[in-house]
Design a protein around this motif. Structure first.
Motif, mmCIF file in Angstrom:
data_model
loop_
_atom_site.group_PDB
_atom_site.id
_atom_site.type_symbol
_atom_site.label_atom_id
_atom_site.label_comp_id
_atom_site.label_asym_id
_atom_site.label_seq_id
_atom_site.Cartn_x
_atom_site.Cartn_y
_atom_site.Cartn_z
ATOM 1 N N GLY A 272 0.837 -1.501 0.357
ATOM 2 C CA GLY A 272 -0.707 -0.194 -0.101
ATOM 3 C C GLY A 272 0.850 0.903 -0.076
ATOM 4 O O GLY A 272 2.102 1.233 0.312
ATOM 5 N N CYS A 311 -4.207 -2.291 4.703
ATOM 6 C CA CYS A 311 -4.510 -1.198 4.533
ATOM 7 C C CYS A 311 -5.524 -0.813 4.326
ATOM 8 O O CYS A 311 -6.154 -0.816 3.663
ATOM 9 C CB CYS A 311 -3.479 -1.176 2.973
ATOM 10 S SG CYS A 311 -1.710 -0.928 3.424
ATOM 11 N N LEU A 316 -2.646 2.435 8.232
ATOM 12 C CA LEU A 316 -1.956 0.614 8.071
ATOM 13 C C LEU A 316 -2.645 0.529 9.605
ATOM 14 O O LEU A 316 -2.692 0.917 9.964
ATOM 15 C CB LEU A 316 -0.346 0.820 7.691
ATOM 16 C CG LEU A 316 0.282 -0.812 8.273
ATOM 17 C CD1 LEU A 316 -0.331 -1.660 6.530
ATOM 18 C CD2 LEU A 316 1.170 -0.420 8.773
#
Length: 425
Positions: A272, A311, A316
């Protein structure tokens, strides 16, 4: 000694009766339990002497009909009624609500619970509204550790600790093929027509479009996690993150790198924000540049195995056996590092995270926990939407198209679906 002067024997003084003659109603008789014969106290209710008024302590008259709205004498207790004097207000004739505990009834699971709706345990595999179970498919002999539904296919694949890969027809729910792998399935992912299965010391690869099979060597021990980014395949193993690159010329995957840094096995990988994130049994999360394949940051906010990464938006999300879910956000500084913005606490260790939208496009977090359940949360509020239960530990949670999602445990896997919002067709 008379109770009126501090004794232990309880009797009722009747108004207008000379108490020196023991003209008192026997308490035990009123309760239907007197066994004395002859009894020195009265076994009958005495009416008030002529006139229906008494004088209270203030000198005013008060009728037997009190302010409660009840009038007349209290009904006599039948001598054959036992222990009725112990009943508390509201219990006689009241219907008790059955309070359900958050545990599935074992007798219901076996099909022989006799309590029905009155059972205090759940007679369902889920709690909450807006989703329902479509099917429960079994066949694996051990824990289901991976579920993949390739896009555009009418087949679903499951991998298990029983060392097999199974293919299922999505229309009939029937198992159409069983492949013996020779090792426990540690993880499974799908990317386009490709199916990747991590087993000890290898990654098995199938191209479902051309019926092609490959074996990628190099891993030492079990392969716990995999992720694909463009033409790169990453695999988390006991001592490193191995990287392969797909070659369109040879239609195979060539090894290109081995990323070292974690002290213990790498158990989760995700991509991500142009970064690779790895979670490990060493309690840390590492951030890797996808351009240089170098570690650029290490997060140490957890104090137990970091089991899964996700993500979502600019966050996160990570979960751990330390019973927490952490949401870290990129901070707009020169370094641009991640910092923990929110920590959610659970009662049990957290094993797996998956995210998906419901049919109203609201983001939902699926969170598999120790003690055999999955919690569903709205994001970012963490308001609980419901729970899903299983007989055994749920280690695999996967999302599919059209509001479908799947949970796998030691008894097989279940298919779930979000319901259409009320008022929408």
């Amino acid at each position: 000694m008379d109770p009126d002067v501090g004794g232990n024997r309880r009797v009722f003084n009747r108004p207008g009766i000379d108490s020196s003659k023991n003209q008192k109603v026997c308490f035990h008789w009123r309760a239907g339990k007197c066994t004395r014969f002859p009894c020195p106290f009265l076994h009958s209710e005495q009416s008030h002497p002529s006139g229906s008024a008494t004088v209270n302590g203030s000198g005013t008259h008060k009728r037997f009909a009190d302010d409660s709205g009840f009038s007349g004498q209290p009904p006599r207790r039948s001598p054959n009624l036992k222990n009725n004097h112990n009943n508390s207000w509201g219990r006689i004739g009241a219907k008790k609500a059955v309070i359900k505990t958050e545990k599935v009834c074992n007798y219901w699971v076996r099909g022989n619970c006799n309590y029905g709706d009155k059972c205090k345990f759940l007679h369902s595999w889920s709690l909450g509204e807006g989703f329902s179970m479509l099917n429960h498919l079994d066949g694996h002999q051990k824990l289901v550790s991976g579920i993949v539904l390739p896009a555009g296919m009418d087949k679903l694949f499951t991998g298990s600790k029983d060392e097999t890969l199974r293919a299922w027809d999505t229309n009939s729910g029937q198992c159409t093929a069983v492949i013996n792998l020779g090792g426990e399935v540690g993880c499974m992912i799908g990317e386009g027509p490709w199916l990747f299965v991590g087993i000890p010391n290898a990654v098995k690869v199938w191209n479902t479009q051309f019926n092609q099979e490959l074996t990628l060597g190099g891993p030492v021990g079990q392969v716990y996690a995999m992720v694909v980014f463009t033409d790169l395949l990453f695999a988390g193993t006991q001592d490193a993150i191995l990287v392969w690159k797909f070659s369109a010329v040879t239609n195979t995957f060539e090894p290109v790198a081995s990323l070292k840094g974690h002290a213990l096995p790498v158990v989760s990988l995700i991509v991500g924000a142009n970064r690779l994130y790895s979670a490990s049994a060493d309690h840390s999360i590492k951030v890797w540049s996808l351009e240089t394949l170098q570690c650029i940051q290490t997060l140490t906010g957890h104090n137990d195995v970091v089991m899964s990464l996700l993500c979502w938006d600019q966050f996160l999300m990570s979960c751990s056996l330390d019973k927490t879910i952490k949401a870290s956000v990129w901070v707009a500084t020169e370094n641009g590092n991640l910092e923990v913005a929110y920590t959610h606490n659970e009662e049990n260790g957290v094993l797996n995270l998956r995210g998906m939208p419901d049919l109203e496009s609201k983001p939902v977090l699926l969170c598999a926990c120790n003690n055999n359940y999955v919690r569903l949360f709205d994001l970012p509020s963490f308001s609980e939407r419901g729970r899903i239960f299983a007989k055994q530990e749920i280690r695999s949670v996967e999302v599919g198209p059209g509001g479908l999602f799947f949970t796998g445990d030691g008894t097989g896997f279940k298919v779930w679906k979000w319901a259409e919002p009320v008022g929408l067709s």
